[in-house]
Write a protein that holds these residues in place. Structure first.
Motif, short mmCIF file in Angstrom:
data_model
loop_
_atom_site.label_atom_id
_atom_site.label_comp_id
_atom_site.label_asym_id
_atom_site.label_seq_id
_atom_site.Cartn_x
_atom_site.Cartn_y
_atom_site.Cartn_z
N ASP A 31 -10.69 -8.96 12.24
CA ASP A 31 -10.36 -9.78 13.41
C ASP A 31 -11.00 -9.20 14.67
OD1 ASP A 31 -8.50 -11.94 14.55
OD2 ASP A 31 -8.01 -10.18 15.76
N ARG A 72 -16.09 -10.55 0.69
CA ARG A 72 -14.87 -10.71 1.50
C ARG A 72 -15.17 -10.43 2.98
NH1 ARG A 72 -9.34 -7.37 0.40
NH2 ARG A 72 -8.94 -9.01 -1.15
N HIS A 87 -3.95 1.58 10.39
CA HIS A 87 -3.91 1.14 11.79
C HIS A 87 -4.34 2.27 12.71
CE1 HIS A 87 -2.90 -0.66 15.53
NE2 HIS A 87 -2.07 0.31 15.80
N PRO A 144 -9.00 -2.53 -6.11
CA PRO A 144 -10.32 -3.12 -5.89
C PRO A 144 -10.20 -4.50 -5.24
CG PRO A 144 -9.63 -3.51 -8.13
CD PRO A 144 -8.55 -2.65 -7.51
N VAL A 145 -11.31 -4.99 -4.72
CA VAL A 145 -11.34 -6.38 -4.25
C VAL A 145 -11.63 -7.31 -5.43
CG1 VAL A 145 -12.52 -8.01 -2.70
CG2 VAL A 145 -12.04 -5.68 -1.93
N PRO A 169 3.17 3.84 -3.49
CA PRO A 169 3.15 5.19 -4.09
C PRO A 169 4.06 6.19 -3.37
CG PRO A 169 0.93 4.29 -4.02
CD PRO A 169 1.80 3.35 -3.22
N MET A 223 -14.53 -13.18 5.87
CA MET A 223 -13.53 -12.96 6.91
C MET A 223 -14.18 -12.70 8.26
SD MET A 223 -10.53 -11.05 4.72
CE MET A 223 -9.42 -10.86 6.13
N PRO A 249 0.79 -1.24 0.00
CA PRO A 249 0.00 0.00 0.00
C PRO A 249 0.82 1.28 0.00
CG PRO A 249 -0.78 -1.54 1.68
CD PRO A 249 0.47 -2.12 1.13
N VAL A 291 -0.57 -10.89 9.23
CA VAL A 291 -1.94 -11.33 9.56
C VAL A 291 -2.93 -10.17 9.54
CG1 VAL A 291 -3.36 -12.31 11.41
CG2 VAL A 291 -1.12 -13.30 10.88
N TYR A 292 -2.53 -9.03 10.09
CA TYR A 292 -3.49 -7.92 10.31
C TYR A 292 -3.41 -6.84 9.24
CZ TYR A 292 -3.75 -10.28 14.75
OH TYR A 292 -3.90 -11.24 15.72
N TYR A 293 -2.43 -6.94 8.38
CA TYR A 293 -2.13 -5.91 7.38
C TYR A 293 -1.70 -6.65 6.12
CZ TYR A 293 0.70 -2.12 5.29
OH TYR A 293 1.25 -1.19 4.45
N ARG A 294 -2.48 -6.51 5.04
CA ARG A 294 -2.22 -7.40 3.91
C ARG A 294 -2.43 -6.70 2.57
NH1 ARG A 294 -4.19 -13.16 4.13
NH2 ARG A 294 -2.16 -13.28 3.10
N ARG A 341 -6.81 -10.54 -10.28
CA ARG A 341 -6.86 -11.72 -9.43
C ARG A 341 -7.18 -12.99 -10.20
NH1 ARG A 341 -8.12 -7.77 -5.84
NH2 ARG A 341 -7.10 -8.04 -3.84
N ARG A 377 -2.28 3.84 -1.02
CA ARG A 377 -3.41 3.57 -1.91
C ARG A 377 -3.78 2.09 -1.91
NH1 ARG A 377 -3.70 6.30 -7.31
NH2 ARG A 377 -5.86 6.31 -6.58
N CYS A 379 -9.26 -1.77 2.00
CA CYS A 379 -8.08 -1.16 2.61
C CYS A 379 -7.16 -2.20 3.25
CB CYS A 379 -8.52 -0.15 3.66
SG CYS A 379 -9.35 1.26 2.92
N PRO A 380 -5.86 -1.86 3.29
CA PRO A 380 -4.85 -2.82 3.76
C PRO A 380 -5.05 -3.28 5.20
CG PRO A 380 -3.83 -0.94 2.68
CD PRO A 380 -5.27 -0.61 2.79
N TRP A 381 -5.65 -2.44 6.02
CA TRP A 381 -5.83 -2.79 7.42
C TRP A 381 -7.21 -3.40 7.67
CZ3 TRP A 381 -2.17 -3.05 11.20
CH2 TRP A 381 -0.94 -2.46 10.91
N PHE A 382 -7.92 -3.79 6.62
CA PHE A 382 -9.19 -4.50 6.82
C PHE A 382 -9.01 -5.77 7.65
CE2 PHE A 382 -12.06 -7.89 5.38
CZ PHE A 382 -13.22 -7.43 5.99
N PRO A 383 -7.96 -6.58 7.40
CA PRO A 383 -7.85 -7.81 8.22
C PRO A 383 -7.79 -7.52 9.73
CG PRO A 383 -6.45 -7.97 6.28
CD PRO A 383 -6.94 -6.54 6.33
N GLU A 384 -7.13 -6.42 10.12
CA GLU A 384 -7.07 -6.10 11.55
C GLU A 384 -8.47 -5.84 12.11
OE1 GLU A 384 -5.53 -2.18 12.96
OE2 GLU A 384 -4.18 -3.41 14.19
N VAL A 411 -13.56 -2.32 3.13
CA VAL A 411 -13.01 -3.67 2.88
C VAL A 411 -11.76 -3.66 1.99
CG1 VAL A 411 -13.55 -5.98 2.02
CG2 VAL A 411 -15.29 -4.68 3.27
#
Lengths: 312, 312
Positions: free
Chosen positions: B86, B155, B54, B113-114, A82, B159, A79, A107-110, A117, B110, B78-83, B76
């Protein structure tokens, strides 16, 4: 290795015909091609994972600006790519390569792939991110890896990054058989960029040496710290490595970030290559102690840009 | 509005037949359906943009845990969606909706898309990110928007997020014509989730009211701070809005984060909705002053979960 052996044997066979083995006919070492004596001690202090997070970008650019860290490679799918692309555009002399990335290992940031895809399903988990890890049952399709890596290189150039070299995040393209290594090598040849390869890996992965041609660069040695080193021994590890450096070119593979809230959160599920680890690397490689050992040991810094210009 | 007018006119016409306009036949207001008197002052204190970074996640979850902020919606892509996914899984009673996202509006940080990039080209810039902005020449294909938003919702459920409502990042699905609004409404109906819509928008975008059916929830009012408010007037703005609250349900749309290095870097190209802005929102909505005005003005907090259960 093979070429050096062959030359040595030819010299033995041709001992009675000195002109065959004159100084000119012995291939120059990488150090010599870089303009140094054969026994010079040369290092690339190379920060991996740029683009990963703001913390990594901030620490790496700060370290690069000291001059003590002199090369780095960028993860295009991340991310914060840029931000570092913008920095690279405005700092065109900085030695940035591309850190070809096929995993999203936290795990928390991906992050997901750069390619569409549906073109790279073997690289992805069920949520659409690049795989967290590769296990014995993972089957990466090398063609899909190539599609993804072409997309990463394409985005980098499109966004103004002109890389000086290629390497591989988490060594995935080195450690997983000849097909994936040859994807990396093919891209390096196509884009006329040196691919980081060191002689140190030839024994464990003979397909690396077997795949290389006469135009490929081979770094003599590499040093990277491992989880076995206690935090309080961090500086000692690097100072020992620098004091015991072999002649030739050694790449130190290091990982820089600040142990701030972003980085702690991003890496909190395990300490290895985590926030505190990266802060320790930053602290050592920007320290007066590091500068002093370089001077005391007469170690010279070289970049991938110089290496590319000195290619065989 | 139209239905209320119709009922009023029917009651005038039927004045001589009281049973037609008994208390039972007047539609209940949202406040009444929520179990409050018609003139109760109810608010949703709703934090947008969770998952963004974060810093946003940390500030929002901290504010939710005070109880003073009581709803939020998640981005959804965004990179911190997994955090935050959870967190949502381990805090199933928290009122999390999905903040349907079609833009990546910053410069240095940045997301894409998913959905697969090749399925949603009108949503993307030439580097493969969701568009930075939509201009008069942007042509978003509503079918592609629907593909992307279905992927985001898919997603989220995959998740472990079970959203209580839907809304739209940067109001893109409200402000850009009936087709995009109807995409959002169709998804809301399909997933049986209320979509944030307020009566305040009907005048500027009449297609919103025209698209709604009898089962859709309408929030009476919304309050959100704008760039015209000086930083030192932040608290005054919100206190005035709370003191002048109209009866019914009002959603305060707020944006929380800490003004830390990650957030400052992510938003540094403009101050609006930036790090300091979000820190001010955090400071006010977790303050004793805010708690006091809620108590003094007898304002009650309601959640989207309650609203969903009280749907017409």
């Amino acid at each position: 290795m093979k070429r050096a052996l062959l030359v040595a044997r030819l010299c033995v066979l041709a001992a009675s015909v000195p002109s065959l083995c004159s100084a000119q006919s012995v291939p120059k070492t990488l150090a010599e091609r870089l303009g140094f004596p054969r026994d010079a001690k040369l290092v690339i202090i190379h920060a991996d994972d740029v683009g990963y997070s703001h913390s990594v970008n901030a620490a790496t650019t700060q370290a690069l600006e000291t001059g003590l860290v002199n090369s780095a490679s960028i993860m295009v799918p991340c991310p914060w790519f840029p931000e570092i692309a913008d920095y690279a555009k405005s700092h065109p002399s900085v030695d940035f390569g591309l850190h070809l990335t096929l995993t999203s290992e936290r795990v928390y940031y991906r992050w997901g792939p750069v390619a569409a895809r549906d073109l790279v399903p073997t690289l992805l988990d069920s949520d659409g991110y690049l795989l967290h890890d590769w296990t014995s049952s993972t089957r990466i399709d090398p063609q899909q890896a190539e599609i993804e890596l072409r997309a990463q290189i394409g985005r980098a150039y499109a966004m103004g990054v002109h890389p000086t070299h290629l390497d591989s995040h988490q060594y995935r393209l080195y450690d997983n058989g000849p097909q994936l290594f040859q994807v990396a090598l093919r891209l390096a040849h196509e884009y006329k960029l040196p691919l980081f390869v060191t002689r140190d890996w030839f024994r464990d992965n003979p397909y690396i040496e077997a795949s290389l041609g006469p135009g490929d660069v081979i770094i003599d040695h590499t040093v990277t710290i491992s989880p076995g080193v206690a935090p309080e021994k961090w500086g000692d590890f690097y100072i020992d490595a620098l004091k015991n450096l072999q002649p030739g070119v050694t790449e130190f593979v290091i990982h820089l970030a600040f142990a701030d809230s972003e980085m702690k959160a991003a890496t909190r599920e395990r300490d290895t290559w985590g926030a505190a680890w990266r802060q320790r690397d930053f602290d050592f490689f920007t320290s007066p102690a590091f500068r002093k050992v370089l001077e005391d040991q007469q170690i010279h810094l070289v970049t991938w840009r110089q290496i590319a210009q000195a290619a065989p």
